[in-house]
Design a protein around this motif. Structure first.
Motif, short mmCIF file in Angstrom:
data_model
loop_
_atom_site.label_atom_id
_atom_site.label_comp_id
_atom_site.label_asym_id
_atom_site.label_seq_id
_atom_site.Cartn_x
_atom_site.Cartn_y
_atom_site.Cartn_z
N ALA A 1 0.84 -1.21 0.00
CA ALA A 1 0.00 0.00 0.00
C ALA A 1 0.87 1.26 0.00
CB ALA A 1 -0.92 -0.01 1.22
N LYS A 2 1.96 1.20 0.76
CA LYS A 2 2.88 2.35 0.82
C LYS A 2 3.57 2.54 -0.53
CE LYS A 2 6.68 4.04 3.71
NZ LYS A 2 7.64 3.62 4.74
N ALA A 3 3.91 1.43 -1.19
CA ALA A 3 4.55 1.52 -2.51
C ALA A 3 3.62 2.21 -3.50
CB ALA A 3 4.94 0.13 -3.02
N LYS A 4 2.34 1.84 -3.46
CA LYS A 4 1.33 2.48 -4.32
C LYS A 4 1.23 3.97 -4.02
CE LYS A 4 -2.34 -0.54 -6.09
NZ LYS A 4 -1.85 -1.91 -5.88
N ALA A 5 1.18 4.28 -2.70
CA ALA A 5 1.04 5.68 -2.27
C ALA A 5 2.28 6.49 -2.70
CB ALA A 5 0.85 5.75 -0.76
N ASP A 6 3.47 5.90 -2.52
CA ASP A 6 4.71 6.59 -2.92
C ASP A 6 4.74 6.80 -4.44
OD1 ASP A 6 5.76 6.93 -0.42
OD2 ASP A 6 7.20 5.28 -0.53
N ALA A 7 4.33 5.78 -5.19
CA ALA A 7 4.33 5.90 -6.65
C ALA A 7 3.40 7.03 -7.08
CB ALA A 7 3.88 4.58 -7.28
N LYS B 1 10.20 15.72 -2.87
CA LYS B 1 9.43 14.47 -2.75
C LYS B 1 10.24 13.30 -3.32
CE LYS B 1 5.83 13.88 -1.31
NZ LYS B 1 5.58 13.42 0.07
N PHE B 2 10.87 13.53 -4.48
CA PHE B 2 11.71 12.49 -5.11
C PHE B 2 12.88 12.13 -4.20
CE2 PHE B 2 9.35 13.73 -8.81
CZ PHE B 2 9.43 12.67 -9.71
N ILE B 3 13.53 13.17 -3.66
CA ILE B 3 14.70 12.95 -2.80
C ILE B 3 14.29 12.15 -1.56
CG2 ILE B 3 16.41 14.11 -1.32
CD1 ILE B 3 16.31 16.45 -3.46
N ASP B 4 13.20 12.56 -0.94
CA ASP B 4 12.76 11.93 0.30
C ASP B 4 12.49 10.43 0.08
OD1 ASP B 4 11.90 11.78 2.98
OD2 ASP B 4 9.82 11.74 2.27
N ILE B 5 11.73 10.11 -0.96
CA ILE B 5 11.38 8.70 -1.19
C ILE B 5 12.58 7.88 -1.67
CG2 ILE B 5 9.97 7.16 -2.64
CD1 ILE B 5 7.72 9.31 -2.44
N LEU B 6 13.31 8.42 -2.66
CA LEU B 6 14.40 7.62 -3.26
C LEU B 6 15.61 7.45 -2.35
CD1 LEU B 6 14.25 8.88 -6.95
CD2 LEU B 6 13.66 6.61 -6.11
N CYS B 7 15.81 8.38 -1.44
CA CYS B 7 17.01 8.29 -0.59
C CYS B 7 16.75 7.66 0.78
CB CYS B 7 17.65 9.67 -0.42
SG CYS B 7 18.14 10.41 -1.99
N HIS B 8 15.48 7.39 1.10
CA HIS B 8 15.20 6.81 2.42
C HIS B 8 14.64 5.39 2.39
CE1 HIS B 8 15.20 11.08 4.06
NE2 HIS B 8 16.02 10.43 4.84
N SER C 1 13.67 1.45 1.63
CA SER C 1 14.51 0.26 1.44
C SER C 1 14.53 -0.15 -0.03
CB SER C 1 13.96 -0.89 2.28
OG SER C 1 12.76 -1.38 1.68
N ILE C 2 15.51 -0.97 -0.38
CA ILE C 2 15.63 -1.45 -1.77
C ILE C 2 14.40 -2.25 -2.19
CG2 ILE C 2 17.05 -2.77 -3.42
CD1 ILE C 2 18.33 -0.08 -2.40
N PRO C 3 13.96 -3.28 -1.40
CA PRO C 3 12.77 -4.03 -1.81
C PRO C 3 11.53 -3.12 -1.95
CG PRO C 3 13.89 -5.14 -0.01
CD PRO C 3 14.55 -3.81 -0.16
N GLN C 4 11.40 -2.15 -1.04
CA GLN C 4 10.26 -1.24 -1.08
C GLN C 4 10.29 -0.38 -2.36
OE1 GLN C 4 7.81 -1.25 1.22
NE2 GLN C 4 6.68 0.34 0.13
N LEU C 5 11.47 0.12 -2.69
CA LEU C 5 11.60 0.95 -3.90
C LEU C 5 11.36 0.13 -5.17
CD1 LEU C 5 14.59 3.32 -3.03
CD2 LEU C 5 12.23 4.00 -3.46
N ARG C 6 11.77 -1.13 -5.16
CA ARG C 6 11.53 -1.97 -6.34
C ARG C 6 10.03 -2.11 -6.59
NH1 ARG C 6 16.02 -6.86 -6.14
NH2 ARG C 6 17.68 -5.67 -7.12
N GLN C 7 9.29 -2.32 -5.51
CA GLN C 7 7.82 -2.42 -5.64
C GLN C 7 7.26 -1.07 -6.13
OE1 GLN C 7 5.93 -5.32 -4.84
NE2 GLN C 7 4.31 -4.20 -5.88
N THR C 8 7.84 0.02 -5.63
CA THR C 8 7.38 1.36 -6.03
C THR C 8 7.63 1.60 -7.52
OG1 THR C 8 7.94 2.10 -3.78
CG2 THR C 8 7.56 3.83 -5.42
N LEU C 9 8.77 1.11 -8.04
CA LEU C 9 9.05 1.28 -9.48
C LEU C 9 8.01 0.56 -10.33
CD1 LEU C 9 12.94 0.71 -9.68
CD2 LEU C 9 11.72 2.87 -9.53
#
Length: 338
Positions: free
Chosen positions: A188-194, A211-218, A220-228
């Motif tokens: 759900a967070k990945a959807k919200a971040d996307a 917003k980009f800096i906050d999400i991409l730099c904080h 986790s890797i698995p979380q960001l992969r789902q976000t992509l």
């Protein structure tokens, strides 16, 4: 389709940023390692008439970094001189830079590369971007500790006076080495971040870089992969394509590097290696830094990605681009594809 657009296998593939073993390196501990024999061989190679480069290459590329530290300590005990100083006195140019890089512990080597990037006229942002986008929290921690010990100041303190604007903010966030390391993915967070990223960039006039800096730099890797994956579903573009069209300059380069490293650190480095050998002239400093710093991390994967992306082996590319003792040393670190 570019390697960077393909998100199909992304969620299940391992990441160099979260793996802590060295099984994907090309350099391993030498079995039956005898530190005294190595010290004797190095002394003979350095103290004799003319330096026997072949011995230096053989010993330093075929031992792990931990073993090289033992050699350096025993060498200093035996001679009263440091191995690094003797290598500097006996070799020169790119070959010298490469051998001295090999005798430094990884954190100290990264620290020296950062110092070199911020020292002197103008800051070398591409080096800072490469290092801070590709290193794990643990590696950034080691770099920071080495930096403090060496300069008496924190790396964050020194970077603050060198980088500014949104690029500076993103780099300093990465340099804190506090990326979330949890392996759980909150869908759900990945959807919200996307959605937040889409609304901060593609969807609005102007871009909300923070917003980009906050999400991409904080995150986790698995979380960001789902976000992509979620981002592409909303936007029909990849996040990388959006960053490339919305941003420019150093910030674009850094955030694209972060996204690439989230997807595949080895592919990120394979591309950097290719670009450093493309066109007129070769950027030796980049070759040295990548082959030394990844030789015990993921150089086998970098070799595989290189072949996949560019059609020929990294070894054969090195063979045609670099020569002499420097070239021989790099090729020994790289190793041939079996």
């Amino acid at each position: 389709m570019s390697v960077w657009d393909d998100l199909d296998l992304l969620l299940d593939s391992p990441s160099s940023l979260t793996v802590t073993s060295n099984v994907r390196g090309t350099v391993k501990d030498k079995p039956n390692f005898k530190v005294e024999e190595d010290v004797t061989a190095l002394r003979k190679a350095i103290e004799g008439i003319g330096t026997t480069e072949k011995t230096l290459i053989e010993v330093l590329t075929q031992r792990s970094n931990a073993q090289r530290q033992l050699i350096a300590k025993a060498y200093e005990n035996a001679t009263g001189r440091t191995l690094k100083d003797d290598l500097e006195g006996d070799t020169h140019g790119d070959f010298e830079d490469l051998l001295t890089a090999l005798v430094k512990p990884p954190g100290i080597y990264d620290c020296h590369e950062v110092i070199a990037a911020i020292k002197g006229a103008g800051t070398t942002e591409t080096t800072l971007t490469e290092i801070f986008a590709s290193r794990s929290n643990r590696q950034i921690q080691a770099l920071s500790e080495a930096y403090l010990a060496e300069t008496g100041k924190s790396v964050i303190h020194d970077l603050k006076s060198e980088v500014s604007g949104h690029y500076g903010k993103a780099l300093l966030t990465l340099a804190e080495g506090k990326r979330d390391e949890s392996t759980n993915v909150d869908a759900a967070k990945a959807k919200a971040d996307a959605k937040a990223l889409y609304e901060a960039g593609e969807k609005k006039w102007g871009t909300d870089e923070d917003k980009f800096i906050d999400i991409l730099c904080h995150r986790s890797i698995p979380q960001l992969r789902q976000t992509l994956v979620e981002y592409k579903a909303i936007s029909k573009k990849t996040l990388q394509e959006s960053i490339e069209s919305e941003m420019s300059g150093n910030l674009e380069e850094l955030l694209v590097a972060v996204v690439k490293c989230v997807k595949s650190v080895p592919a990120f480095f394979a591309e950097r290696l290719f670009k450093s050998m493309k066109g007129a002239g070769t950027t030796e400093s980049v070759l040295t830094r990548i082959l030394v710093s990844r030789s015990e991390v993921d150089l086998l994967d970098i070799r595989a990605e290189y072949k996949k992306l560019f059609g020929n082996s990294l070894y054969s590319q090195l063979e045609s681009e670099v020569s002499g003792n420097y070239g021989d040393t790099l090729m020994r670190l790289c190793g041939q594809d079996k």
